[in-house]
Design an enzyme around this catalytic site. Sequence first.
Site, PDB file in Angstrom:
ATOM      1  N   HIS A   1       0.839  -1.202   0.000  1.00  5.13           N
ATOM      2  CA  HIS A   1       0.000   0.000   0.000  1.00  5.13           C
ATOM      3  C   HIS A   1       0.872   1.249   0.000  1.00  5.13           C
ATOM      4  O   HIS A   1       0.642   2.179  -0.785  1.00  5.13           O
ATOM      5  CB  HIS A   1      -0.913  -0.018   1.228  1.00  5.13           C
ATOM      6  N   GLU A   2       1.871   1.279   0.867  1.00  2.00           N
ATOM      7  CA  GLU A   2       2.757   2.445   0.931  1.00  2.00           C
ATOM      8  C   GLU A   2       3.592   2.573  -0.343  1.00  2.00           C
ATOM      9  O   GLU A   2       3.840   3.674  -0.838  1.00  2.00           O
ATOM     10  CB  GLU A   2       3.659   2.362   2.161  1.00  2.00           C
TER      11      GLU A   2
ATOM     12  N   HIS B   1       1.619   4.311  -2.922  1.00  2.00           N
ATOM     13  CA  HIS B   1       1.633   5.765  -2.780  1.00  2.00           C
ATOM     14  C   HIS B   1       2.878   6.350  -3.447  1.00  2.00           C
ATOM     15  O   HIS B   1       2.812   7.395  -4.105  1.00  2.00           O
ATOM     16  CB  HIS B   1       1.623   6.161  -1.302  1.00  2.00           C
TER      17      HIS B   1
ATOM     18  N   GLU C   1      -6.558   6.676  -1.013  1.00  2.00           N
ATOM     19  CA  GLU C   1      -6.403   5.469  -0.206  1.00  2.00           C
ATOM     20  C   GLU C   1      -6.974   4.260  -0.934  1.00  2.00           C
ATOM     21  O   GLU C   1      -6.372   3.177  -0.916  1.00  2.00           O
ATOM     22  CB  GLU C   1      -7.082   5.653   1.153  1.00  2.00           C
TER      23      GLU C   1
END
EC number: 3.4.24.-
Length: 287
Positions: free
Chosen positions: A129-130, A133, A202
């Site tokens: 997930h990071e 980003h 998100e």
Amino acid sequence: MNTLKTWMLMTILTVFIVLIGTLFGRNGATLALIVAVAMNGFSYFFSDQVALAMSGAKPVTEREAPTLYAAIRHLSTRAGLPMPRVFIAPSQQPNAFATGRNPKNAAIVVNQGLLDILTERELTGVLAHEMSHVRHRDILVATVAATLAGAVTWLAHMLQWGLYFGMGNDRRNQNVIADLVVIILAPIAAAMIQMAISRSREYKADAGAAHLTRDPDALADALAKLGHTSRFGTSNTSRYDAPSTAAAAFAHLYIVNPLRGQTLAGLFSTHPPTEERIRRLRLMRIA
């Protein structure tokens, strides 16, 4: 698009700060402009350092955290990105965030509490997930927005004290003005973050993580644990642990809202409901 958002955010906040300066006349406006330009430059080049400092994160070596390094290296290779810097924050609240103005300067931070409660598979989902980003290049606008919002709030408090110790007989009236300015500025700073950091980022990072790992359930399982811990805490962490390690202006950087449980913070949450994120991940089918 995110570069444009960053410049727009800097421009809007520059105008906003100059308007504050005009309360002190022409010299105040000039000084405010100088401060705004300096603040913009600082936030662009050093906002990641501010975020790291606010979290209390420390860099770790591969020898100190081999599992963490292995997972991040694998994901960065799959994403076609440089290996980011790796940090661990001492907070016992399970959380993580990414920062840096571009993939070459990116850093991924995980709280110790995250390492304590997640399995290796779940940890990989969070790290993916990071990494998403970083891949989507939305970490710059997120970190700049946090730094500038915090700075504007700080300036508002300085204005309050400046007016309080200001002009003798008019002090009472000026205190009313200062109070109104502070009351107005704080929500505006939070709203600016809301404008720059939409909840959709998100969902996009969640989807990106699912494609990177080809295992959407890994992140869904991790979010289920993080959501439960944020609401109820564990023997090692409390939902009120966050304020000591993450300023409110930086809350949107984290994978889950570190200020959950605080009524006022919840009003300005930039995170979509964890339950909805989990639901979307459960429905994903990766070929």
